[in-house]
Scaffold this active site. Structure first.
Site, PDB file in Angstrom:
ATOM      1  N   SER A  49       0.838  -1.201   0.000  1.00  0.00           N
ATOM      2  CA  SER A  49       0.000   0.000   0.000  1.00  0.00           C
ATOM      3  C   SER A  49       0.878   1.259   0.000  1.00  0.00           C
ATOM      4  O   SER A  49       1.800   1.375  -0.802  1.00  0.00           O
ATOM      5  CB  SER A  49      -0.944  -0.040   1.200  1.00  0.00           C
ATOM      6  OG  SER A  49      -1.948   0.943   1.085  1.00  0.00           O
ATOM      7  N   ASP A 168      -5.389  -4.189  -2.578  1.00  0.00           N
ATOM      8  CA  ASP A 168      -4.441  -3.699  -1.572  1.00  0.00           C
ATOM      9  C   ASP A 168      -3.611  -4.836  -0.973  1.00  0.00           C
ATOM     10  O   ASP A 168      -4.150  -5.805  -0.439  1.00  0.00           O
ATOM     11  CB  ASP A 168      -5.224  -2.991  -0.470  1.00  0.00           C
ATOM     12  CG  ASP A 168      -4.329  -2.113   0.394  1.00  0.00           C
ATOM     13  OD1 ASP A 168      -3.124  -2.410   0.480  1.00  0.00           O
ATOM     14  OD2 ASP A 168      -4.832  -1.146   0.975  1.00  0.00           O
TER      15      ASP A 168
END
EC number: 3.1.1.3
Length: 432
Positions: A49, A168
């Site tokens: 991320s 993610d």
């Protein structure tokens, strides 16, 4: 720290943290300034991320001004919007993609290969992949978008990478290779991490999820909220400064710096040397040397009257990035906010139609692939539901004796349900 004696014998891993990712910038600036060997001699930089963005900035040698300005620009954008992250103009993935194409060099994929590891989560099975090899510039940027793509927060259709869909990376592996003894881990959440904030009151409870450990505390809870609901730029900048102080505490506790900087902030002279073996508290699980100086204090940003004396470059970058132009100051003022909310019933329908239409036009080139993927997902889901319903109805309609005989027959034949058979996963080239 024994593993630091060999050149290229350690890695750095940065956790996903959303808008709290500016904490990583403060940590990186401290390591560059106080212990540059940790950055220059590292074998590889991992991240998931927003941590992957900071790892990318390190590999490309980007300055603190570059990282602070790009992240705080997005924070100031959210501040200007009347509905914050719920405004139709809010599109973090599109904003970051545009910035990446503007700032990354043409050979970024070559520079990043084998030096940068990006954690991604495959959709829909949730399997984690760490990509370390990139063929083209577009593929490298797409990998960064995948690891940043939080479902529903960034959109509803996961981005594609090498023919598969990914989201993610923090949802499956928030801290890559955190269990490796030669990895220095960094996280803005308090837990069993090498460099992280230290809570004043210790928590007896710990949550282990997404390959990371977090202490259950109110401070961590509010840090999690700030990672998705950004506060004011000045608050985010303070988290960056705290990252610098936490990294400095890590260096001083392990004897990687000669100057007792933190003690000079709270007292005139440091106490006598206090060394001891690794404890079982906040720093449990850290992969360092046999002794740690536990007497090094935990210094907060509020304890530093003039942060510019510690890091002039970082302080200048934060002040520059937090500056607002005249129109932004008007929008963020109380009269500007009141006027924006009063006009919201009139402006919101037009803004919604405009931004949705613009995103639709941008999506049209990718529409065929996305529609094919949605069709395949719908087909597989329908077949799975049909199979489950069919088997349930057959079991419901068959006599009890028949079900017992069929189970006994299957047991005698030595067969097992197909759901218990191991799956064969395909890994990308260049995976660790």
């Amino acid at each position: 720290m024994d593993f630091l004696e060999a050149e290229g014998g350690w890695n750095l891993s940065f956790s996903g943290s959303g808008y709290m990712g500016l904490y990583h910038v403060g940590v990186t600036q401290c390591l560059r300034q106080r212990a540059p060997r940790l950055i220059q001699g590292a074998r590889r930089f991992y991240g998931s991320s927003s941590g992957a963005l900071n790892a990318m900035a390190i590999v490309f040698g980007k300055s603190a001004d570059f990282a602070c300005s790009n992240l705080l620009d997005l924070v100031k954008l959210v501040e200007r919007l009347s509905l914050g992250i719920f405004h139709p103009a809010y599109g973090p993935a599109e904003h970051i993609r545009k910035k990446l194409y503007e700032n990354l060099p043409d050979n970024c994929h070559i520079l990043a290969s084998q030096r940068l590891g990006i954690s991604m989560t495959r959709w829909p099975d949730g399997k984690n992949f760490i990509v370390t090899d990139f063929a083209t510039r577009d593929e490298f940027i797409q990998a960064l978008i995948c690891t940043l793509y939080l479902p529903l927060y960034c959109g509803v259709i996961p981005p594609a990478f090498r023919g598969q869909r990914f989201i993610d990376g923090a949802l499956s592996n928030n801290l890559p290779f955190s269990d490796c003894p030669t990895t220095i881990t960094v996280s803005p959440f308090n837990g069993t991490v090498d460099i992280c904030p230290q809570n004043i009151s210790h928590s007896l409870f710990e949550l282990t999820a997404f390959n990371a450990s977090f202490q259950i505390s109110t401070r961590n809870f509010f840090r999690g909220l700030k990672s998705v609901f950004p506060p004011k730029p000045e608050v985010v900048a303070d988290h960056c400064r705290q990252g610098y102080l936490d990294a400095l505490r890590f260096l001083e506790r392990r004897g990687l710096t000669k100057e007792p900087v933190l003690w000079s902030l709270v007292s005139k002279e440091p106490p006598a040397l206090v060394e001891g073996p690794r404890g079982t508290g906040h720093d449990q699980g850290q992969k360092t040397g046999p002794t740690v100086r536990w007497d090094i204090p935990n210094v907060l940003v509020k304890d530093v009257p003039n942060f510019e004396l510690l890091s002039p470059e970082l302080e200048a970058a934060l002040r520059k990035a937090c500056k607002r132009d005249f129109w932004t100051r008007v929008q963020c003022s109380v009269p500007g906010k009141v006027l924006a909310y009063l006009l919201l019933p009139c402006t919101l329908p037009f803004e919604y139609a405009y931004f949705r239409s613009r995103r639709l036009m941008e999506w049209l080139p990718e529409a065929p692939d996305d529609l094919d993927w949605m069709r395949s997902i719908l087909k597989s889901t329908t077949l799975e539901v049909y199979s489950m319903a069919k088997s349930w109805l057959l079991r419901l309609g068959s006599p009890p004796g028949t079900r017992a005989d069929s189970g006994l027959l299957r047991q005698q034949r030595g067969t097992a349900p197909s759901g218990n058979r191991p799956l064969n996963h395909r890994w990308f080239p260049g995976m660790d």
